[in-house]
Design a protein around this motif. Structure first.
Motif, mmCIF file in Angstrom:
data_model
loop_
_atom_site.group_PDB
_atom_site.id
_atom_site.type_symbol
_atom_site.label_atom_id
_atom_site.label_comp_id
_atom_site.label_asym_id
_atom_site.label_seq_id
_atom_site.Cartn_x
_atom_site.Cartn_y
_atom_site.Cartn_z
ATOM 1 N N ALA A 74 16.730 -11.223 -9.737
ATOM 2 C CA ALA A 74 15.269 -11.256 -9.574
ATOM 3 C C ALA A 74 14.683 -12.508 -10.223
ATOM 4 C CB ALA A 74 14.645 -9.991 -10.169
ATOM 5 N N GLU A 75 15.167 -12.826 -11.410
ATOM 6 C CA GLU A 75 14.687 -14.015 -12.117
ATOM 7 C C GLU A 75 15.025 -15.285 -11.340
ATOM 8 O OE1 GLU A 75 16.124 -16.306 -16.044
ATOM 9 O OE2 GLU A 75 15.553 -14.209 -16.387
ATOM 10 N N ALA A 76 16.245 -15.382 -10.845
ATOM 11 C CA ALA A 76 16.673 -16.576 -10.114
ATOM 12 C C ALA A 76 15.930 -16.718 -8.787
ATOM 13 C CB ALA A 76 18.179 -16.543 -9.876
ATOM 14 N N LEU A 77 15.687 -15.615 -8.104
ATOM 15 C CA LEU A 77 14.992 -15.690 -6.815
ATOM 16 C C LEU A 77 13.554 -16.161 -6.966
ATOM 17 C CD1 LEU A 77 16.295 -12.484 -4.991
ATOM 18 C CD2 LEU A 77 16.798 -14.877 -4.409
ATOM 19 N N SER A 78 12.968 -15.922 -8.117
ATOM 20 C CA SER A 78 11.570 -16.311 -8.303
ATOM 21 C C SER A 78 11.399 -17.600 -9.104
ATOM 22 C CB SER A 78 10.796 -15.188 -8.994
ATOM 23 O OG SER A 78 11.271 -15.006 -10.309
#
Length: 178
Positions: A74-78
């Motif tokens: 989630a962190e990497a996608l955003s």
């Protein structure tokens, strides 16, 4: 890629697939070609925890690892604007699949023979405990429909070297933008 004030930073491409598909190797090469950073969700989890994926599985269990993985993805996608490779099981999480919607997701499809030869004995892969070849086949069979469901593009990797796979990925991505 432009990033306006209202537009979140997002990966240029997200690579998914089972172990042995070449996500990390291909991802690094793509990032080099584009001059952008490379990120691997398994590595992010290891960095955050200070221990290997195998140790997390053994010491804390798969459920704990999957929670950490879900957060890392989630962190990497955003917040990542380069190439992102997801761990093989990341897409088994429903919330992760939802987050992948709207991203350029490429499924690197690999057959059993190539996956087994690339992975070897799988000693550092917790999902391969026991019969390595049988377990790889099971994971491919179980996860392929999930990979296909999140992918915008599919690249067959069997019999191809890294540069050939990179060229296939680039062709798919350029074809969808053209």
């Amino acid at each position: 890629m432009s990033t306006g004030s209202n537009e979140a930073t997002r990966p240029r491409v997200v690579l998914v697939g089972t172990m042995g598909a070449g996500k990390t190797t291909v991802g690094r090469r793509l990032a080099e070609r584009w001059g952008v950073p490379f990120r691997d969700s398994d590595h992010d989890v290891e960095e955050r925890e200070g221990r290997s994926v195998s140790d997390i599985f053994v010491d804390s269990g798969e459920a704990h690892f999957r929670r950490l993985e879900r957060e890392a993805v989630a962190e990497a996608l955003s917040g990542h604007d380069g190439v992102l490779a997801l761990g093989g099981g990341a897409v088994t999480d429903e919330s992760t699949r939802a987050l992948l919607a709207g991203h350029e997701v490429v499924f690197l499809r690999v057959g059993l023979g190539d996956a087994a030869s690339r992975v070897g004995l799988g000693v550092s892969r917790p999902m391969l405990l026991g019969n390595v070849r049988g377990r790889i086949k099971q994971l491919i069979d179980e996860r392929t429909p999930v990979y296909e469901s999140v992918a915008v593009h599919v690249v067959e990797t069997d019999g191809l070297d890294v540069d050939q796979v990179v060229e296939q990925v680039l062709a798919r991505l350029e074809g969808s933008r053209g």
